[in-house]
Design an enzyme around this catalytic site. Structure first.
Site, short mmCIF file in Angstrom:
data_model
loop_
_atom_site.label_atom_id
_atom_site.label_comp_id
_atom_site.label_asym_id
_atom_site.label_seq_id
_atom_site.Cartn_x
_atom_site.Cartn_y
_atom_site.Cartn_z
N ASN A 288 11.65 -0.27 -11.91
CA ASN A 288 10.37 -0.01 -12.58
C ASN A 288 9.70 -1.29 -13.06
OD1 ASN A 288 11.79 2.66 -12.77
ND2 ASN A 288 9.89 3.19 -13.84
N THR B 287 0.06 8.44 3.68
CA THR B 287 0.02 6.98 3.51
C THR B 287 1.40 6.35 3.67
OG1 THR B 287 -2.01 6.79 2.23
CG2 THR B 287 -0.31 5.16 1.76
N VAL C 252 6.80 12.76 -24.14
CA VAL C 252 8.11 12.34 -23.62
C VAL C 252 8.71 13.52 -22.86
CG1 VAL C 252 10.44 11.62 -24.29
CG2 VAL C 252 8.44 10.68 -25.48
N THR D 278 11.26 0.74 -3.23
CA THR D 278 11.63 1.14 -4.59
C THR D 278 13.11 1.49 -4.70
OG1 THR D 278 11.29 2.90 -6.21
CG2 THR D 278 10.79 3.45 -3.95
N ASP D 279 13.63 1.40 -5.92
CA ASP D 279 15.02 1.84 -6.15
C ASP D 279 15.16 3.36 -6.08
OD1 ASP D 279 13.71 2.48 -8.54
OD2 ASP D 279 15.08 1.37 -9.84
N GLU D 280 14.01 4.07 -6.15
CA GLU D 280 14.09 5.54 -6.18
C GLU D 280 14.65 6.14 -4.90
OE1 GLU D 280 10.99 7.76 -7.93
OE2 GLU D 280 10.54 6.25 -9.43
N ASN E 103 14.02 6.20 -21.84
CA ASN E 103 12.57 6.32 -22.04
C ASN E 103 12.19 6.36 -23.52
OD1 ASN E 103 12.19 6.41 -19.30
ND2 ASN E 103 12.13 8.64 -19.19
N ARG F 293 10.03 16.71 -16.07
CA ARG F 293 9.55 16.58 -14.68
C ARG F 293 10.54 17.33 -13.78
NH1 ARG F 293 9.27 10.40 -12.74
NH2 ARG F 293 7.13 10.45 -13.46
N ALA G 210 0.84 -1.21 0.00
CA ALA G 210 0.00 0.00 0.00
C ALA G 210 0.86 1.25 0.00
CB ALA G 210 -0.91 0.00 1.23
N SER H 71 1.99 6.03 -5.26
CA SER H 71 3.14 5.53 -6.02
C SER H 71 3.59 6.38 -7.21
CB SER H 71 2.81 4.12 -6.52
OG SER H 71 1.81 4.20 -7.53
P1 NAD Z 1 -0.39 1.48 -7.24
O1 NAD Z 1 -0.49 2.95 -7.06
O2 NAD Z 1 -0.83 0.84 -8.49
O3 NAD Z 1 -1.16 0.73 -6.06
C1 NAD Z 1 -1.14 1.16 -4.74
C2 NAD Z 1 -2.35 0.56 -4.02
O4 NAD Z 1 -2.32 0.98 -2.65
C3 NAD Z 1 -3.69 1.03 -4.60
O5 NAD Z 1 -4.55 -0.06 -4.78
C4 NAD Z 1 -4.24 1.97 -3.54
O6 NAD Z 1 -5.64 1.99 -3.47
C5 NAD Z 1 -3.63 1.38 -2.28
N1 NAD Z 1 -3.51 2.37 -1.20
C6 NAD Z 1 -3.08 3.66 -1.28
N2 NAD Z 1 -3.13 4.23 -0.07
C7 NAD Z 1 -3.58 3.29 0.79
C8 NAD Z 1 -3.83 3.28 2.19
N3 NAD Z 1 -3.62 4.36 2.95
N4 NAD Z 1 -4.28 2.13 2.76
C9 NAD Z 1 -4.52 1.04 2.01
N5 NAD Z 1 -4.31 0.99 0.69
C10 NAD Z 1 -3.83 2.09 0.08
O7 NAD Z 1 1.13 1.14 -6.93
P2 NAD Z 1 2.04 -0.06 -7.46
O8 NAD Z 1 2.75 0.37 -8.67
O9 NAD Z 1 1.24 -1.30 -7.45
O10 NAD Z 1 3.11 -0.12 -6.28
C11 NAD Z 1 2.91 -0.95 -5.15
C12 NAD Z 1 4.10 -0.79 -4.22
O11 NAD Z 1 5.31 -1.14 -4.88
C13 NAD Z 1 4.30 0.65 -3.72
O12 NAD Z 1 4.71 0.58 -2.38
C14 NAD Z 1 5.43 1.18 -4.59
O13 NAD Z 1 6.17 2.15 -3.89
C15 NAD Z 1 6.25 -0.08 -4.81
N6 NAD Z 1 7.02 -0.12 -6.07
C16 NAD Z 1 6.41 0.14 -7.27
C17 NAD Z 1 7.17 0.02 -8.44
C18 NAD Z 1 6.55 0.27 -9.80
O14 NAD Z 1 7.27 0.30 -10.79
N7 NAD Z 1 5.23 0.43 -9.91
C19 NAD Z 1 8.50 -0.33 -8.38
C20 NAD Z 1 9.09 -0.58 -7.13
C21 NAD Z 1 8.33 -0.49 -5.98
O1 DAU Z 2 11.78 2.93 -10.08
C1 DAU Z 2 10.65 2.43 -9.44
C2 DAU Z 2 9.53 3.43 -9.55
O2 DAU Z 2 9.07 3.37 -10.89
C3 DAU Z 2 8.39 3.16 -8.58
O3 DAU Z 2 8.86 3.33 -7.26
C4 DAU Z 2 7.22 4.13 -8.83
O4 DAU Z 2 6.13 3.81 -7.99
C5 DAU Z 2 6.80 4.00 -10.28
O5 DAU Z 2 5.78 4.90 -10.57
C6 DAU Z 2 8.00 4.23 -11.20
O6 DAU Z 2 8.42 5.60 -11.12
P1 DAU Z 2 8.86 6.43 -12.43
O7 DAU Z 2 8.74 7.87 -12.14
O8 DAU Z 2 10.16 5.92 -12.95
O9 DAU Z 2 7.69 5.90 -13.43
P2 DAU Z 2 6.84 6.65 -14.56
O10 DAU Z 2 6.16 5.59 -15.33
O11 DAU Z 2 6.01 7.75 -13.98
O12 DAU Z 2 7.95 7.29 -15.47
C7 DAU Z 2 8.96 6.51 -16.08
C8 DAU Z 2 9.87 7.45 -16.85
O13 DAU Z 2 9.15 8.00 -17.96
C9 DAU Z 2 10.34 8.65 -16.04
O14 DAU Z 2 11.67 8.95 -16.39
C10 DAU Z 2 9.39 9.78 -16.47
C11 DAU Z 2 9.08 9.41 -17.91
N1 DAU Z 2 7.75 9.82 -18.38
C12 DAU Z 2 6.66 9.45 -17.64
C13 DAU Z 2 5.37 9.81 -18.05
C14 DAU Z 2 4.17 9.43 -17.22
C15 DAU Z 2 7.59 10.50 -19.59
O15 DAU Z 2 8.60 10.78 -20.27
N2 DAU Z 2 6.33 10.84 -20.00
C16 DAU Z 2 5.22 10.54 -19.27
O16 DAU Z 2 4.08 10.92 -19.69
#
Ligand code: NAD
Ligand code: DAU
Length: 354
Positions: free
Chosen positions: A187, A98, A214, A132-134, A257, A290, A80, A83
């Site tokens: 990611n 959160t 982009v 996350t790696d971020e 990207n 960004r 949760a 993100s």
């Molecule tokens: P997401 O935004 O798709 O999902 C997050 C979920 O958490 C949603 O269903 C939302 O309703 C729920 N949520 C938000 N606030 C809440 C709260 N207070 N209580 C209960 N539920 C709550 O995110 P995701 O991409 O599935 O990421 C999941 C986890 O993995 C996050 O912790 C994120 O930091 C981590 N993560 C994501 C990525 C990625 O690339 N997406 C990579 C590395 C780590």
């Molecule tokens: O690295 C792990 C992370 O990856 C997770 O912790 C985050 O929850 C997840 O959202 C993701 O973060 P990013 O910021 O890397 O993901 P996003 O898809 O938002 O963007 C990926 C790259 O693309 C980033 O360099 C920004 C760029 N971007 C993104 C969007 C939405 C664009 O160039 N255009 C766009 O419209």
């Protein structure tokens, strides 16, 4: 059984589906159902006695106390979170609530539950925190990839809030002995990914004939991992990870990207060609960058491979093809998530970029 928070989000729902496809141990899912949570992701589990869903907030300690006492999970996997980096720039407060305060309340509830468990149950219990790696900040070209000992240098409100939650998890182990595990992943991409993030946004916009925005020069690098590989890594860490340890998870798959967008366009050109015979690439539009945009992430995933024998199963080529095909096959899912709130976000984020 295990308790999975954030179970209706992108990775959480993939994790629940993957978990129940591999074993019969029951799952109780807890999710607040924010804009990112979608019960449709779990629709295929309807009627499955192994799955229970509860709508709720990880910050609601009373609810957690009740759920833990009633269901007595042997593990909690915490997905949760808020993100999305761009949303954290427009409005950081939910991220603090959160990701930091919510994780704190969750840890408090879990600590109280764990303290009261029998010594055998307590010893077997695990709290797995998905991060996350971020949190490690940004790499320059040629820098070595992030290892588990890389210093924390978060640059966005999102990554700072995740870093804070990682520190709390670490502290609950060192101070109270709570048996925690932390994973820091790169990611993810794959089915059920909300179309605010790069890959699904590009697929959805391309098919709708909209611009493919982009940021900046498009040369920012991310390390992409197919979501089901992340799920298998978490299962493995839960099964065999050493308590108190951190495991970095990545796909050995660094890509700029712009290259990602080109790959998506090429697949769509092949699988769903534009009616005018032109390439989807013509829809690419460079827009304002960004703020504070991290230039490069890369994960050194040698520890999890060496110690737990985990490696990704998908290559980027196989994973991205499956992903594009999934979006082509699931246009109704896409239509359903593109609510009024989604459209408002897209307008807000992209109108200001010119
Ligand atoms: P997401 O935004 O798709 O999902 C997050 C979920 O958490 C949603 O269903 C939302 O309703 C729920 N949520 C938000 N606030 C809440 C709260 N207070 N209580 C209960 N539920 C709550 O995110 P995701 O991409 O599935 O990421 C999941 C986890 O993995 C996050 O912790 C994120 O930091 C981590 N993560 C994501 C990525 C990625 O690339 N997406 C990579 C590395 C780590
Ligand atoms: O690295 C792990 C992370 O990856 C997770 O912790 C985050 O929850 C997840 O959202 C993701 O973060 P990013 O910021 O890397 O993901 P996003 O898809 O938002 O963007 C990926 C790259 O693309 C980033 O360099 C920004 C760029 N971007 C993104 C969007 C939405 C664009 O160039 N255009 C766009 O419209």
């Amino acid at each position: 059984m295990i308790l999975v928070t954030g179970s209706a989000g992108f990775i959480g729902s993939n994790f629940v589906l993957d978990w129940l496809a591999h074993q019969d141990e029951a799952v109780i899912g807890l999710d607040k159902l924010t804009y990112a949570g979608n019960l449709e992701n779990l629709a295929s589990l309807k009627g499955d006695a192994r799955h229970t869903f509860v709508r709720g907030d990880i910050g609601d300690k009373e609810l957690l106390d009740r759920l833990l006492a009633e269901h007595r999970p042997r593990a909690v996997v915490n997905f949760a979170a808020e993100s999305h980096v761009d949303r954290s720039i427009h409005g950081p407060e939910d991220f603090i609530q959160t990701n930091i305060v919510g994780t704190f309340h969750l840890l408090e509830a879990v600590r109280a539950y764990w303290c009261k468990s029998s010594s055998a149950e307590g010893a077997a219990f695990r709290f797995l925190h998905v991060s996350t790696d971020e949190v490690y900040g940004s790499l320059a070209k040629g820098d070595p990839a992030f290892s588990e000992t890389h210093r924390y240098e978060p640059n966005s409100p999102y990554s700072a809030s995740k870093a804070a939650s990682d520190h709390l998890v670490r502290a609950y182990h060192h101070t109270y002995g709570l048996p925690v595990l932390t994973t820091n992943c790169s990611n993810n991409y794959g089915p059920l990914h909300f179309p605010e993030k790069l890959i699904p946004l590009m697929i959805v916009n391309a098919l709708a004939g909209k611009p493919l925005p982009v940021y900046g020069d498009g040369q920012q690098i991310r390390d992409w991992l197919y979501v089901r590989d992340h799920c298998s890594a978490i299962r493995r860490v839960l099964e065999a990870g050493k308590v108190g340890e951190v495991y970095n998870i990545g796909g050995w798959n660094e890509k700029a990207n712009l290259d990602i967008v080109h790959t998506v366009c090429a697949l769509l050109d092949e699988l769903r060609p534009r009616q005018d015979g032109k390439s989807y690439r013509d829809q690419i539009a460079f827009v304002a960058d960004r703020p504070g945009h991290d230039r490069r992430y890369a994960i050194d995933a040698r520890k999890i491979e060496r110690e737990l024998g985990w490696k990704p199963a998908e290559t980027f080529e196989t994973g991205i093809r499956k992903t594009v095909q999934w979006y082509l096959d699931n246009q109704e899912w896409v239509r359903n998530v593109q609510s009024g709130a989604y459209r408002q976000w897209v307008e807000k984020n992209y109108a200001e970029r010119g």
